[in-house]
Motif scaffolding. Structure first.
Motif, PDB file in Angstrom:
ATOM      1  N   THR A 140       0.823  -1.221   0.000  1.00  0.00           N
ATOM      2  CA  THR A 140       0.000   0.000   0.000  1.00  0.00           C
ATOM      3  C   THR A 140       0.849   1.260   0.000  1.00  0.00           C
ATOM      4  O   THR A 140       0.314   2.360   0.154  1.00  0.00           O
ATOM      5  CB  THR A 140      -0.941   0.007   1.211  1.00  0.00           C
ATOM      6  OG1 THR A 140      -0.143  -0.078   2.394  1.00  0.00           O
ATOM      7  CG2 THR A 140      -1.926  -1.136   1.146  1.00  0.00           C
ATOM      8  N   GLN A 141       2.156   1.137  -0.172  1.00  0.00           N
ATOM      9  CA  GLN A 141       3.058   2.298  -0.201  1.00  0.00           C
ATOM     10  C   GLN A 141       2.651   3.242  -1.327  1.00  0.00           C
ATOM     11  O   GLN A 141       2.418   2.806  -2.446  1.00  0.00           O
ATOM     12  CB  GLN A 141       4.500   1.835  -0.416  1.00  0.00           C
ATOM     13  CG  GLN A 141       5.509   2.949  -0.633  1.00  0.00           C
ATOM     14  CD  GLN A 141       5.730   3.799   0.586  1.00  0.00           C
ATOM     15  OE1 GLN A 141       5.749   3.293   1.687  1.00  0.00           O
ATOM     16  NE2 GLN A 141       5.862   5.100   0.390  1.00  0.00           N
ATOM     17  N   ARG A 142       2.575   4.524  -1.025  1.00  0.00           N
ATOM     18  CA  ARG A 142       2.216   5.524  -2.028  1.00  0.00           C
ATOM     19  C   ARG A 142       3.397   5.785  -2.958  1.00  0.00           C
ATOM     20  O   ARG A 142       4.538   5.516  -2.620  1.00  0.00           O
ATOM     21  CB  ARG A 142       1.787   6.810  -1.365  1.00  0.00           C
ATOM     22  CG  ARG A 142       0.491   6.647  -0.586  1.00  0.00           C
ATOM     23  CD  ARG A 142       0.083   7.953   0.026  1.00  0.00           C
ATOM     24  NE  ARG A 142      -0.007   8.973  -1.012  1.00  0.00           N
ATOM     25  CZ  ARG A 142      -1.078   9.666  -1.285  1.00  0.00           C
ATOM     26  NH1 ARG A 142      -2.164   9.461  -0.614  1.00  0.00           N
ATOM     27  NH2 ARG A 142      -1.062  10.578  -2.226  1.00  0.00           N
ATOM     28  N   GLN A 143       3.105   6.366  -4.105  1.00  0.00           N
ATOM     29  CA  GLN A 143       4.148   6.727  -5.057  1.00  0.00           C
ATOM     30  C   GLN A 143       4.932   7.919  -4.535  1.00  0.00           C
ATOM     31  O   GLN A 143       4.392   8.742  -3.799  1.00  0.00           O
ATOM     32  CB  GLN A 143       3.524   7.067  -6.401  1.00  0.00           C
ATOM     33  CG  GLN A 143       2.730   5.935  -6.973  1.00  0.00           C
ATOM     34  CD  GLN A 143       1.760   6.362  -8.042  1.00  0.00           C
ATOM     35  OE1 GLN A 143       1.507   7.546  -8.211  1.00  0.00           O
ATOM     36  NE2 GLN A 143       1.185   5.407  -8.732  1.00  0.00           N
ATOM     37  N   VAL A 144       6.205   7.993  -4.935  1.00  0.00           N
ATOM     38  CA  VAL A 144       7.072   9.070  -4.475  1.00  0.00           C
ATOM     39  C   VAL A 144       7.520   9.860  -5.687  1.00  0.00           C
ATOM     40  O   VAL A 144       8.128   9.309  -6.603  1.00  0.00           O
ATOM     41  CB  VAL A 144       8.298   8.493  -3.732  1.00  0.00           C
ATOM     42  CG1 VAL A 144       9.213   9.612  -3.261  1.00  0.00           C
ATOM     43  CG2 VAL A 144       7.877   7.616  -2.576  1.00  0.00           C
TER      44      VAL A 144
END
Length: 165
Positions: A159-163
């Motif tokens: 579920t890590q968001r985009q950077v």
């Protein structure tokens, strides 16, 4: 049932592709011989005339496994009920030519990587590598990094968001 007129056209295109050195030269020869795509009539009765081949339509024809008498379902080949239009040897020869001489395949391995953090970032959520990618809007390219696990499988991924870079 096999439409013999269309089958002859397909065989001729495959013969040209087997002798050609690239998809581009195949397309040039096919266009020089004035071979066209299939003419057909839609369900509502609208007639669609055959058109000149494009690179995309030619590649689609040359990679269609139906012409060998097989059917592809979810990546697996099965014997079809239709008779083959071309033999397996010709199919393999054309397929090998397309794979080895594809400009897209060749260029992909030589593309310049202009993402400065590529290969250096790892996901804080799952530990997988962060892949560089981009979006384009109005001709401007916006680069960002996304978790490789999240990109592969949206359902069970990270579920890590985009950077943004």
């Amino acid at each position: 049932l096999v439409n013999e007129v269309e089958a002859q056209r397909v065989r001729r295109v495959f013969q040209i592709a087997a002798k050609a050195r690239s998809l581009k030269s195949t397309l040039e020869t096919v266009q020089a011989e004035q071979l066209q795509t299939k003419a057909w009539t839609s369900r509502n009765g609208r007639y669609r005339p055959g058109r000149q081949f494009t690179t995309t339509s030619l590649r689609l024809l040359l990679t269609n496994v139906l012409y060998t008498g097989a059917v592809s379902y979810k990546g697996t080949l099965y014997a079809g009920e239709q008779p083959p239009i071309i033999d397996k040897q010709l199919w393999d020869q054309v397929r090998q030519n397309l794979e080895l001489k594809s400009g897209r395949r060749r260029a992909r391995s030589h593309q310049k990587q202009d993402a400065p953090l590529a290969g250096l970032l790892y996901c804080g959520g799952c530990g997988a590598s962060m892949m560089s990618t981009y979006a384009t809007k109005a001709g401007q390219r916006y680069r960002y990094y996304a978790c490789a696990t999240a990109r592969r499988s949206k359902r069970e991924g990270c579920t890590q968001r985009q950077v943004a870079s």
